[in-house]
Design a protein around this motif. Structure first.
Motif, PDB file in Angstrom:
ATOM      1  N   VAL A   7      20.323   1.767   1.394  1.00  0.00           N
ATOM      2  CA  VAL A   7      21.665   2.078   1.867  1.00  0.00           C
ATOM      3  C   VAL A   7      22.259   0.833   2.541  1.00  0.00           C
ATOM      4  O   VAL A   7      21.547   0.060   3.171  1.00  0.00           O
ATOM      5  CB  VAL A   7      21.651   3.299   2.809  1.00  0.00           C
ATOM      6  N   THR A   8      23.551   0.638   2.357  1.00  0.00           N
ATOM      7  CA  THR A   8      24.203  -0.557   2.891  1.00  0.00           C
ATOM      8  C   THR A   8      24.691  -0.309   4.325  1.00  0.00           C
ATOM      9  O   THR A   8      24.907   0.838   4.721  1.00  0.00           O
ATOM     10  CB  THR A   8      25.416  -0.942   2.021  1.00  0.00           C
ATOM     11  N   PRO A   9      24.882  -1.382   5.088  1.00  0.00           N
ATOM     12  CA  PRO A   9      25.465  -1.217   6.416  1.00  0.00           C
ATOM     13  C   PRO A   9      26.832  -0.519   6.365  1.00  0.00           C
ATOM     14  O   PRO A   9      27.153   0.282   7.247  1.00  0.00           O
ATOM     15  CB  PRO A   9      25.587  -2.654   6.936  1.00  0.00           C
ATOM     16  N   ALA A  10      27.612  -0.796   5.346  1.00  0.00           N
ATOM     17  CA  ALA A  10      28.917  -0.140   5.199  1.00  0.00           C
ATOM     18  C   ALA A  10      28.752   1.368   5.052  1.00  0.00           C
ATOM     19  O   ALA A  10      29.541   2.142   5.610  1.00  0.00           O
ATOM     20  CB  ALA A  10      29.671  -0.716   4.004  1.00  0.00           C
ATOM     21  N   MET A  11      27.738   1.797   4.310  1.00  0.00           N
ATOM     22  CA  MET A  11      27.528   3.229   4.143  1.00  0.00           C
ATOM     23  C   MET A  11      27.036   3.852   5.450  1.00  0.00           C
ATOM     24  O   MET A  11      27.467   4.952   5.807  1.00  0.00           O
ATOM     25  CB  MET A  11      26.545   3.528   3.015  1.00  0.00           C
ATOM     26  N   LEU A  12      26.172   3.168   6.175  1.00  0.00           N
ATOM     27  CA  LEU A  12      25.730   3.689   7.469  1.00  0.00           C
ATOM     28  C   LEU A  12      26.918   3.838   8.417  1.00  0.00           C
ATOM     29  O   LEU A  12      27.022   4.829   9.139  1.00  0.00           O
ATOM     30  CB  LEU A  12      24.664   2.780   8.077  1.00  0.00           C
ATOM     31  N   ASP A  13      27.810   2.883   8.385  1.00  0.00           N
ATOM     32  CA  ASP A  13      29.020   2.960   9.204  1.00  0.00           C
ATOM     33  C   ASP A  13      29.866   4.163   8.790  1.00  0.00           C
ATOM     34  O   ASP A  13      30.346   4.922   9.641  1.00  0.00           O
ATOM     35  CB  ASP A  13      29.811   1.661   9.085  1.00  0.00           C
ATOM     36  N   TYR A  14      30.048   4.340   7.501  1.00  0.00           N
ATOM     37  CA  TYR A  14      30.806   5.481   6.991  1.00  0.00           C
ATOM     38  C   TYR A  14      30.162   6.797   7.442  1.00  0.00           C
ATOM     39  O   TYR A  14      30.853   7.702   7.925  1.00  0.00           O
ATOM     40  CB  TYR A  14      30.884   5.420   5.462  1.00  0.00           C
ATOM     41  N   LEU A  15      28.843   6.889   7.302  1.00  0.00           N
ATOM     42  CA  LEU A  15      28.137   8.111   7.687  1.00  0.00           C
ATOM     43  C   LEU A  15      28.287   8.384   9.180  1.00  0.00           C
ATOM     44  O   LEU A  15      28.449   9.533   9.595  1.00  0.00           O
ATOM     45  CB  LEU A  15      26.659   8.008   7.305  1.00  0.00           C
ATOM     46  N   ALA A  16      28.231   7.336   9.981  1.00  0.00           N
ATOM     47  CA  ALA A  16      28.409   7.499  11.422  1.00  0.00           C
ATOM     48  C   ALA A  16      29.808   8.025  11.742  1.00  0.00           C
ATOM     49  O   ALA A  16      29.980   8.809  12.678  1.00  0.00           O
ATOM     50  CB  ALA A  16      28.156   6.176  12.129  1.00  0.00           C
ATOM     51  N   GLN A  17      30.783   7.627  10.963  1.00  0.00           N
ATOM     52  CA  GLN A  17      32.170   8.058  11.195  1.00  0.00           C
ATOM     53  C   GLN A  17      32.420   9.490  10.737  1.00  0.00           C
ATOM     54  O   GLN A  17      33.073  10.260  11.436  1.00  0.00           O
ATOM     55  CB  GLN A  17      33.138   7.113  10.495  1.00  0.00           C
ATOM     56  N   VAL A  18      31.908   9.847   9.552  1.00  0.00           N
ATOM     57  CA  VAL A  18      32.218  11.170   9.007  1.00  0.00           C
ATOM     58  C   VAL A  18      31.240  12.244   9.472  1.00  0.00           C
ATOM     59  O   VAL A  18      31.561  13.422   9.448  1.00  0.00           O
ATOM     60  CB  VAL A  18      32.309  11.170   7.459  1.00  0.00           C
ATOM     61  N   GLY A  19      30.035  11.840   9.858  1.00  0.00           N
ATOM     62  CA  GLY A  19      29.047  12.796  10.347  1.00  0.00           C
ATOM     63  C   GLY A  19      28.574  13.759   9.282  1.00  0.00           C
ATOM     64  O   GLY A  19      28.636  13.489   8.085  1.00  0.00           O
ATOM     65  N   GLY A  20      28.129  14.896   9.735  1.00  0.00           N
ATOM     66  CA  GLY A  20      27.576  15.910   8.852  1.00  0.00           C
ATOM     67  C   GLY A  20      26.356  16.506   9.521  1.00  0.00           C
ATOM     68  O   GLY A  20      25.923  16.042  10.584  1.00  0.00           O
ATOM     69  N   PRO A  21      25.780  17.538   8.905  1.00  0.00           N
ATOM     70  CA  PRO A  21      24.611  18.178   9.498  1.00  0.00           C
ATOM     71  C   PRO A  21      23.467  17.181   9.739  1.00  0.00           C
ATOM     72  O   PRO A  21      22.987  16.542   8.803  1.00  0.00           O
ATOM     73  CB  PRO A  21      24.203  19.237   8.471  1.00  0.00           C
ATOM     74  N   ASP A  22      23.082  17.010  10.988  1.00  0.00           N
ATOM     75  CA  ASP A  22      21.944  16.177  11.405  1.00  0.00           C
ATOM     76  C   ASP A  22      22.121  14.675  11.178  1.00  0.00           C
ATOM     77  O   ASP A  22      21.168  13.909  11.332  1.00  0.00           O
ATOM     78  CB  ASP A  22      20.639  16.645  10.747  1.00  0.00           C
TER      79      ASP A  22
END
Length: 68
Positions: free
Chosen positions: A32-47
């Motif tokens: 996973v790329t740093p950009a995707m980790l950033d995106y995931l941190a922003q949008v969230g989701g279960p757990d």
């Protein structure tokens, strides 16, 4: 698929955008790329927040000792 380092980036991004229940597993994917980790941190989701916390704790632990 979400955890596999062999999964193409476009598929991972599709999961990130359209499968919130799988986002926490993307955090565990070594490709996973740093950009995707950033995106995931922003949008969230279960757990997702907990998965990111575990990742950061493991990185901090590796910073203070040899990790492989």
């Amino acid at each position: 698929m979400a955890c596999s380092p062999d999964t193409p980036q476009d598929v991972l991004w599709h999961i990130a955008e359209y499968a919130p229940q799988l986002r926490k597993w993307l955090v565990a994917n070594p490709s996973v790329t740093p950009a995707m980790l950033d995106y995931l941190a922003q949008v969230g989701g279960p757990d997702v927040a907990r998965a990111l916390q575990i990742l950061l704790e493991s990185l901090e632990s590796c910073g203070s000792q040899a990790c492989s």
